[in-house]
Design an enzyme around this catalytic site. Sequence first.
Site, PDB file in Angstrom:
ATOM      1  N   SER A   9      52.026 -30.417 -29.998  1.00 61.79           N
ATOM      2  CA  SER A   9      50.623 -30.010 -29.960  1.00 61.79           C
ATOM      3  C   SER A   9      49.803 -31.226 -29.589  1.00 61.79           C
ATOM      4  O   SER A   9      49.742 -32.198 -30.354  1.00 61.79           O
ATOM      5  CB  SER A   9      50.180 -29.492 -31.334  1.00 61.79           C
ATOM      6  OG  SER A   9      48.772 -29.538 -31.394  1.00 61.79           O
ATOM      7  N   HIS A  34      51.784 -27.372 -26.434  1.00 63.22           N
ATOM      8  CA  HIS A  34      51.019 -26.434 -27.247  1.00 63.22           C
ATOM      9  C   HIS A  34      49.553 -26.879 -27.244  1.00 63.22           C
ATOM     10  O   HIS A  34      49.238 -28.016 -27.596  1.00 63.22           O
ATOM     11  CB  HIS A  34      51.593 -26.442 -28.673  1.00 63.22           C
ATOM     12  CG  HIS A  34      50.976 -25.449 -29.586  1.00 63.22           C
ATOM     13  ND1 HIS A  34      51.336 -24.116 -29.591  1.00 63.22           N
ATOM     14  CD2 HIS A  34      50.042 -25.591 -30.557  1.00 63.22           C
ATOM     15  CE1 HIS A  34      50.635 -23.473 -30.516  1.00 63.22           C
ATOM     16  NE2 HIS A  34      49.840 -24.344 -31.122  1.00 63.22           N
ATOM     17  N   ASP A  36      45.879 -26.232 -28.683  1.00 61.62           N
ATOM     18  CA  ASP A  36      45.157 -25.608 -29.798  1.00 61.62           C
ATOM     19  C   ASP A  36      43.681 -25.468 -29.468  1.00 61.62           C
ATOM     20  O   ASP A  36      42.937 -26.451 -29.441  1.00 61.62           O
ATOM     21  CB  ASP A  36      45.331 -26.464 -31.061  1.00 61.62           C
ATOM     22  CG  ASP A  36      46.710 -26.298 -31.653  1.00 61.62           C
ATOM     23  OD1 ASP A  36      47.112 -25.150 -31.888  1.00 61.62           O
ATOM     24  OD2 ASP A  36      47.388 -27.324 -31.872  1.00 61.62           O
ATOM     25  N   MET A  38      40.162 -24.161 -30.613  1.00 65.14           N
ATOM     26  CA  MET A  38      39.436 -23.776 -31.833  1.00 65.14           C
ATOM     27  C   MET A  38      37.940 -23.680 -31.537  1.00 65.14           C
ATOM     28  O   MET A  38      37.402 -24.503 -30.793  1.00 65.14           O
ATOM     29  CB  MET A  38      39.663 -24.814 -32.927  1.00 65.14           C
ATOM     30  CG  MET A  38      41.131 -25.084 -33.223  1.00 65.14           C
ATOM     31  SD  MET A  38      41.321 -26.168 -34.633  1.00 65.14           S
ATOM     32  CE  MET A  38      43.096 -26.478 -34.590  1.00 65.14           C
ATOM     33  N   HIS A  67      47.144 -21.535 -27.713  1.00 61.14           N
ATOM     34  CA  HIS A  67      46.970 -20.902 -29.022  1.00 61.14           C
ATOM     35  C   HIS A  67      45.475 -20.723 -29.285  1.00 61.14           C
ATOM     36  O   HIS A  67      44.773 -21.693 -29.612  1.00 61.14           O
ATOM     37  CB  HIS A  67      47.627 -21.813 -30.079  1.00 61.14           C
ATOM     38  CG  HIS A  67      47.517 -21.313 -31.476  1.00 61.14           C
ATOM     39  ND1 HIS A  67      47.853 -22.097 -32.566  1.00 61.14           N
ATOM     40  CD2 HIS A  67      47.140 -20.110 -31.989  1.00 61.14           C
ATOM     41  CE1 HIS A  67      47.668 -21.402 -33.673  1.00 61.14           C
ATOM     42  NE2 HIS A  67      47.234 -20.200 -33.353  1.00 61.14           N
ATOM     43  N   MET A  69      42.583 -19.943 -31.331  1.00 63.79           N
ATOM     44  CA  MET A  69      42.078 -19.761 -32.707  1.00 63.79           C
ATOM     45  C   MET A  69      40.567 -19.562 -32.591  1.00 63.79           C
ATOM     46  O   MET A  69      39.768 -20.430 -32.974  1.00 63.79           O
ATOM     47  CB  MET A  69      42.437 -20.978 -33.556  1.00 63.79           C
ATOM     48  CG  MET A  69      43.918 -21.028 -33.902  1.00 63.79           C
ATOM     49  SD  MET A  69      44.436 -22.657 -34.459  1.00 63.79           S
ATOM     50  CE  MET A  69      44.733 -23.429 -32.886  1.00 63.79           C
ATOM     51  N   MET A 138      52.134 -18.680 -38.309  1.00 61.17           N
ATOM     52  CA  MET A 138      51.411 -19.853 -38.812  1.00 61.17           C
ATOM     53  C   MET A 138      51.968 -20.231 -40.185  1.00 61.17           C
ATOM     54  O   MET A 138      52.017 -19.397 -41.092  1.00 61.17           O
ATOM     55  CB  MET A 138      49.910 -19.568 -38.963  1.00 61.17           C
ATOM     56  CG  MET A 138      49.116 -19.506 -37.671  1.00 61.17           C
ATOM     57  SD  MET A 138      49.312 -20.933 -36.569  1.00 61.17           S
ATOM     58  CE  MET A 138      48.764 -22.302 -37.594  1.00 61.17           C
ATOM     59  N   ASP A 176      54.304 -22.812 -36.450  1.00 67.65           N
ATOM     60  CA  ASP A 176      53.238 -23.793 -36.193  1.00 67.65           C
ATOM     61  C   ASP A 176      52.587 -24.216 -37.509  1.00 67.65           C
ATOM     62  O   ASP A 176      51.996 -23.389 -38.205  1.00 67.65           O
ATOM     63  CB  ASP A 176      52.206 -23.134 -35.262  1.00 67.65           C
ATOM     64  CG  ASP A 176      51.078 -24.069 -34.838  1.00 67.65           C
ATOM     65  OD1 ASP A 176      51.155 -25.277 -35.145  1.00 67.65           O
ATOM     66  OD2 ASP A 176      50.130 -23.577 -34.200  1.00 67.65           O
ATOM     67  N   GLY A 177      52.695 -25.497 -37.803  1.00 69.56           N
ATOM     68  CA  GLY A 177      52.014 -26.066 -38.965  1.00 69.56           C
ATOM     69  C   GLY A 177      52.968 -26.735 -39.933  1.00 69.56           C
ATOM     70  O   GLY A 177      53.836 -26.074 -40.513  1.00 69.56           O
ATOM     71  N   GLY A 178      52.832 -28.044 -40.055  1.00 66.46           N
ATOM     72  CA  GLY A 178      53.623 -28.779 -41.041  1.00 66.46           C
ATOM     73  C   GLY A 178      55.101 -28.889 -40.718  1.00 66.46           C
ATOM     74  O   GLY A 178      55.916 -29.139 -41.611  1.00 66.46           O
ATOM     75  N   SER A 199      51.336 -33.755 -35.870  1.00 68.45           N
ATOM     76  CA  SER A 199      51.350 -35.094 -36.470  1.00 68.45           C
ATOM     77  C   SER A 199      52.751 -35.686 -36.593  1.00 68.45           C
ATOM     78  O   SER A 199      52.942 -36.877 -36.339  1.00 68.45           O
ATOM     79  CB  SER A 199      50.667 -35.055 -37.826  1.00 68.45           C
ATOM     80  OG  SER A 199      51.135 -33.967 -38.584  1.00 68.45           O
TER      81      SER A 199
HETATM   82  C1  DX5 Z   1      46.851 -25.934 -36.651  1.00 66.18           C
HETATM   83  C2  DX5 Z   1      47.292 -25.922 -35.217  1.00 66.18           C
HETATM   84  C3  DX5 Z   1      48.578 -26.639 -35.033  1.00 66.18           C
HETATM   85  C4  DX5 Z   1      48.521 -28.111 -35.343  1.00 66.18           C
HETATM   86  C5  DX5 Z   1      49.889 -28.504 -35.817  1.00 66.18           C
HETATM   87  O1  DX5 Z   1      45.787 -25.084 -36.816  1.00 66.18           O
HETATM   88  O2  DX5 Z   1      47.471 -24.586 -34.778  1.00 66.18           O
HETATM   89  O3  DX5 Z   1      49.156 -26.396 -33.769  1.00 66.18           O
HETATM   90  O4  DX5 Z   1      48.149 -28.894 -34.242  1.00 66.18           O
HETATM   91  O5  DX5 Z   1      49.833 -29.778 -36.372  1.00 66.18           O
HETATM   92  P1  DX5 Z   1      50.887 -30.273 -37.459  1.00 66.18           P
HETATM   93  O6  DX5 Z   1      52.248 -30.173 -36.829  1.00 66.18           O
HETATM   94  O7  DX5 Z   1      50.461 -31.665 -37.745  1.00 66.18           O
HETATM   95  O8  DX5 Z   1      50.767 -29.357 -38.645  1.00 66.18           O
HETATM   96 ZN    ZN Z   2      48.649 -24.228 -32.878  1.00 65.95          ZN
END
Ligand code: DX5
Ligand code: ZN
Length: 218
Positions: A9, A34, A36, A38, A67, A69, A138, A176-178, A199
Amino acid sequence: MKNRLIAPSILSADFIHLGDEIKKLEEAGVTMLHLDIMDGHFVPNLTFGPPVVKQIRKFTDVVLDTHLMIENPEQWIDTYAEAGSDIITVHAEACTHLHRTLNYIKQLGKKAAVSLNPSTHPLEVEYVLKYVDMVLVMSVNPGFSGQTYIADIDKKIAYFDELRKKENYKYLIEVDGGVNERNIGKLALLGVDIFVMGSAFFKNSNYRQTVKDIRKLI
Ligand code: DX5
Ligand code: ZN
């Protein structure tokens, strides 16, 4: 072995040097990015929009996994398709007419994906599963990178994997996430095909090494 993919991402990349970052990712063997998007309404954060996607498209041939959002995503499908997205993901929670929106994405010749927030039950999307190319599960509440994977999501991933086997659905499962080097092996076993990493991917500047290390785990 299944053909599993890492989708970094770029939210966690160095935006001042985005071109160099993308080049480095390509050289490391990354084939999907990816993106993001927002809007500060559907999620409490703002990122970038169509002009940036367009610039990235001009710069690289890798698959652009967009993605959304955002609220009212149906109003933006044409714009992101024209900007050069390959996969367009909309949130089930943001679409009143989800079936129509997903089919519209496909009509434009793009891959259509549906995403679910952690609190959304898989049954919410049951009637669109035969149309989608991908389900984005998610594993954090969307809005920010660097959050912790929510352990309950294991069950949701396993559900989507079992269901596609049972019903012979063709969708890929993306998480996606963590996602990090400690949980990615388990996620692969649960049935994930595409691993979004923010991250945990960008914390080490040697992307080639990171890709190599992660490929061993999945
Ligand atoms: C969160 C995003 C993710 C984010 C993932 O809302 O959709 O794609 O960038 O970041 P990490 O891998 O650090 O959770
Ligand atoms: Zn995402």
